[in-house]
Each structure stands twice: as C-alpha cells, then as structure tokens.
Design a protein around this motif. Structure first.
Motif, PDB file in Angstrom:
ATOM      1  N   GLN A 129       4.055  11.909 -11.594  1.00 46.02           N
ATOM      2  CA  GLN A 129       3.956  12.196 -13.018  1.00 46.02           C
ATOM      3  C   GLN A 129       5.318  12.683 -13.493  1.00 46.02           C
ATOM      4  OE1 GLN A 129       1.885  15.660 -14.661  1.00 46.02           O
ATOM      5  NE2 GLN A 129       0.640  14.297 -15.919  1.00 46.02           N
ATOM      6  N   ASP A 130       5.756  12.171 -14.622  1.00 48.52           N
ATOM      7  CA  ASP A 130       7.084  12.498 -15.139  1.00 48.52           C
ATOM      8  C   ASP A 130       6.998  13.513 -16.277  1.00 48.52           C
ATOM      9  OD1 ASP A 130       8.807  10.425 -13.648  1.00 48.52           O
ATOM     10  OD2 ASP A 130       7.209   9.206 -14.501  1.00 48.52           O
ATOM     11  N   TYR A 154      -2.727  12.233  -2.280  1.00 48.44           N
ATOM     12  CA  TYR A 154      -4.170  12.151  -2.040  1.00 48.44           C
ATOM     13  C   TYR A 154      -4.388  11.540  -0.656  1.00 48.44           C
ATOM     14  CZ  TYR A 154      -4.636  12.902  -7.085  1.00 48.44           C
ATOM     15  OH  TYR A 154      -4.561  13.418  -8.364  1.00 48.44           O
ATOM     16  N   THR A 155      -5.275  12.148   0.129  1.00 50.38           N
ATOM     17  CA  THR A 155      -5.505  11.695   1.497  1.00 50.38           C
ATOM     18  C   THR A 155      -6.998  11.485   1.757  1.00 50.38           C
ATOM     19  OG1 THR A 155      -5.608  13.971   2.314  1.00 50.38           O
ATOM     20  CG2 THR A 155      -3.456  12.898   2.331  1.00 50.38           C
ATOM     21  N   CYS A 156      -7.281  10.810   2.855  1.00 52.73           N
ATOM     22  CA  CYS A 156      -8.663  10.462   3.214  1.00 52.73           C
ATOM     23  C   CYS A 156      -9.537  11.711   3.316  1.00 52.73           C
ATOM     24  CB  CYS A 156      -8.664   9.716   4.541  1.00 52.73           C
ATOM     25  SG  CYS A 156     -10.313   9.291   5.158  1.00 52.73           S
ATOM     26  N   SER A 157     -10.634  11.731   2.589  1.00 51.19           N
ATOM     27  CA  SER A 157     -11.534  12.884   2.595  1.00 51.19           C
ATOM     28  C   SER A 157     -12.256  13.041   3.922  1.00 51.19           C
ATOM     29  CB  SER A 157     -12.557  12.757   1.460  1.00 51.19           C
ATOM     30  OG  SER A 157     -13.323  11.562   1.596  1.00 51.19           O
ATOM     31  N   GLU A 158     -12.314  11.969   4.718  1.00 50.69           N
ATOM     32  CA  GLU A 158     -13.001  12.006   6.007  1.00 50.69           C
ATOM     33  C   GLU A 158     -12.037  12.222   7.176  1.00 50.69           C
ATOM     34  OE1 GLU A 158     -16.245  12.041   6.386  1.00 50.69           O
ATOM     35  OE2 GLU A 158     -16.540  11.882   4.217  1.00 50.69           O
ATOM     36  N   HIS A 159     -10.747  12.311   6.890  1.00 49.19           N
ATOM     37  CA  HIS A 159      -9.733  12.492   7.943  1.00 49.19           C
ATOM     38  C   HIS A 159      -9.955  11.473   9.059  1.00 49.19           C
ATOM     39  CE1 HIS A 159      -9.103  16.188   5.766  1.00 49.19           C
ATOM     40  NE2 HIS A 159     -10.272  16.645   6.108  1.00 49.19           N
ATOM     41  N   PRO A 175      -4.033  10.502 -13.169  1.00 49.40           N
ATOM     42  CA  PRO A 175      -4.794   9.374 -12.616  1.00 49.40           C
ATOM     43  C   PRO A 175      -6.298   9.526 -12.810  1.00 49.40           C
ATOM     44  CG  PRO A 175      -4.053  10.832 -10.862  1.00 49.40           C
ATOM     45  CD  PRO A 175      -3.392  11.311 -12.120  1.00 49.40           C
ATOM     46  N   GLN A 176      -6.916   8.435 -13.176  1.00 50.92           N
ATOM     47  CA  GLN A 176      -8.361   8.370 -13.206  1.00 50.92           C
ATOM     48  C   GLN A 176      -8.881   8.125 -11.790  1.00 50.92           C
ATOM     49  OE1 GLN A 176     -10.017   8.940 -16.208  1.00 50.92           O
ATOM     50  NE2 GLN A 176      -7.912   9.401 -16.853  1.00 50.92           N
TER      51      GLN A 176
END
Length: 361
Positions: A356-357, A336-341, A291-292
C-alpha cells in the motif's frame, strides 16, 4: 512471536555477524539470507521481479515458530524486493516476493538443543557461499547458485545478471587463479542492503479509545469547504455540483482520519520497522487500496491466507537505497500466510504480499 491480537514490534540493531547465521535462527534485515531449510530453496525464476524480471534482493526475514505445531518448531518468513525504483508504481505488488519455510525440532540440519548464547570458538573468516548440505549459493545475493563461471567453474551464481555484476566487480582479476577462492574477500557489488538484526519487543502501550476520540474530533471539525478546497484547486467550481463537492469532502475526511490513526499508532514507537500479529489486523495508511478478501489469494493447499506481519516505512531509512534522487518506496508492506501452516513439502513456499502506498490514485 505473538498471535491472536497481541502485537509485537520489530526494531533494527547492529549485531555481530555470528548472531545472524542460520544456526542462531535470526530475524534480520539485509545482507544475504540466513536460510532455514537446506533443501529446495527458491529457484532463481521465483526470485525475479514481476515487473523488470531482474533478480530481487533479500530484504528481511522473520523467525516465527508456531506454538503447538511440532512441524513448525522452526519457521521463518523471507521477504525479497526489486532494487529498481521504476518498478515501484502505485498499487503494484509484483516487485516483492515472500516465502515461508519450516522444520520440526528434530531435523537433519540443526541441533535438538537451543544454540549457545556466546560466539562460536571458530567463526567463518569469509562469507559462507555453500550450505551445510553442499548446495552452492550465488556470490552476489546468497540465493541458490546453479550457474557457474565458465572459466574457473568455482564461482556460483543465480543468474547471468549476477555473473556479469561479479565479473565487473573484480572476479575477472582472480578467476584463473588455481585455488578455491575461499581466501578472497567478496567485493561490494552494491546489490545487498545493509545488514541489521531485528529485535522483537511487545507493543507495551495499547492504542487507547481516547486517542481514537481525539482523531475523530479533529477530523469532524473540519468543514466541507476546507476538505474540498485542495481537491478542486485549479478547477472551476461551477463544473462541480453540490453532490459532487459533498462526496469529495467525505472522501477527504475519511482519508485524513485513516492516516491520522496510522500516525497516532506508530508515534508510540516511531522507530518500529515491523509489526507482527499472526491472525490479527494490519494498520493501514489509507482507506484506498486495502485488499478485499477475494484479492488475497489462497494457499496452494487450499487454505485461506491470514495477516501475519507488516513492514513499516521507517525501514527505508536504513536501506541506503537512494540513487539519483530515486528510491524504492512503500507506505506499508503486508504479508499474508497460510492459515493452516501447511507442511510446504519440505520446500520454500511462496506466500502473498500486498503493498500500500502513501499516495494512491
């Protein structure tokens, strides 16, 4: 859980049922979710596959509190997936849903002190289908159960799909019995995955530079003729000019290199089913379909999402999900999760999952 570059690995182990209850804050695979927060669970519509619209099954959860954040003293990530193999088309992430929930140490559900390390004196005799808050859960999947059986009004479900499944599996045999059904064992609906505890250990052996050099050496010695042979199999060589052949050779070499790196890294601990490193980097099986930054959607709060954990293909060996020579499948699943929690407003907030395969086209 680790952050800032340190990698922790997850392995599956058999565990007594009591250790996988919510009050012990487990990391686990399969079975029913051990919900953290008691309020504002994901609604059934949020837990449907984006491809076939069928209810997703609980795959795993990871207990991952954030050091230094009082509002994240308890924090768990929940991953769900579709059980329909036809939904697992290459580069399609819609058959997965991942949610985050967090609580401060002082809350209305759990003790301020750590739970005891021994089994409870009086454990449940059957599956608990109601949260401590009184919220009913689906008899089939253990998710929010707002629907009830129209006949007995005692069995709860997330959807008509699971109501039908439970009826066929045996509910019709005792639906009219005048009891609360608490003493009736749940049937095997063939929907849940086998249940295991996830045991977390640090990655002891660092990925050394000499290992990378070995990979580079083995890849670079591969000739262009070797690299393009398979790619042009069955084609007329005269249809491709020299530049096209060279481009194909470089592509094959790059793919070999990335996949060899992946294999070298996991060979150190081949049974790992999960890699955790908040703010770090995942390891990829291919240079294709990575992913970009713009493809990783920001959190609803506006903050960027960062890598937190990835699920490895070894987990598939434990799921017993094969059916008629078909199976759910992935190369790696990256969360991927929120960087600010962000606070989540005391609800379960959906995060971002990327699949991803092994064979990307």
């Amino acid at each position: 859980m680790a952050a800032g570059g340190r990698v922790e690995l997850g392995f599956v182990e058999e565990a007594p049922a009591w250790r996988l209850l919510s009050r012990y804050f487990p990391s686990k695979v399969g079975g029913r979710p051990a919900w953290l927060g008691q309020a504002r669970l994901p609604v059934p519509e949020e837990l449907r596959c984006g491809c076939c619209q069928q209810p997703c099954a609980f795959l795993l959860q990871v207990y991952a509190p954030v050091s230094g954040r009082t509002d994240c003293f308890h924090r768990t990530l929940f991953l769900f997936c579709c059980r329909n193999p036809v939904c697992y088309s290459p580069s399609d992430n819609r058959c997965f849903r991942v949610f985050r929930n967090q609580l401060p140490r002082k809350n209305d559900t759990y003790s301020y002190d750590p739970p005891p390390e021994e089994p409870p004196l009086e454990g449940p005799t059957c599956v608990d289908l109601q949260l401590q808050s009184g919220v009913p859960l689906c008899r089939v999947c253990g998710c929010l159960g707002p629907k009830t059986c129209a006949r007995c009004h005692k069995a709860h479900y997330c959807s008509k799909d699971h109501q039908v499944l439970d009826w066929k599996a045996g509910h019709k045999q005792y639906c009219s019995i005048q009891s609360d059904h608490s003493d009736v064992a749940l049937p095997d609906h063939k929907f849940l995955f086998p249940e295991y505890e996830i045991v977390i250990e640090p990655e002891e052996v660092e990925y050394k530079e000499e290992m990378q050099e070995d990979v580079d050496s083995s890849v670079n010695t591969k000739t262009c003729t070797d690299a393009t042979a398979a790619a042009v199999s069955g084609m007329q060589l005269e249809c491709l000019n020299e530049e096209e052949l060279e481009a194909m050779a470089k592509h094959e070499t790059k793919e070999d290199k990335v996949f060899e790196e992946f294999k070298k890294r996991i060979a150190l601990e081949p049974e790992q089913i999960l890699r955790y490193c908040a703010g770090g980097d995942p390891i990829w099986i291919s240079s294709e379909k990575v992913p970009q930054e713009k493809e990783i959607l920001n959190c609803p709060c506006g903050a960027k999402r960062i890598f937190e954990f990835q699920v490895m293909p070894q987990l598939l060996n434990y799921l017993k999900a094969d059916s008629l020579d078909e199976s759910i499948d992935w190369g790696t699943l990256v969360a991927y999760t929120c960087s600010e929690h962000c606070s989540c407003e005391n609800k379960y907030t959906e995060e971002f999952m990327w699949k991803q395969d092994f064979l990307c086209t």
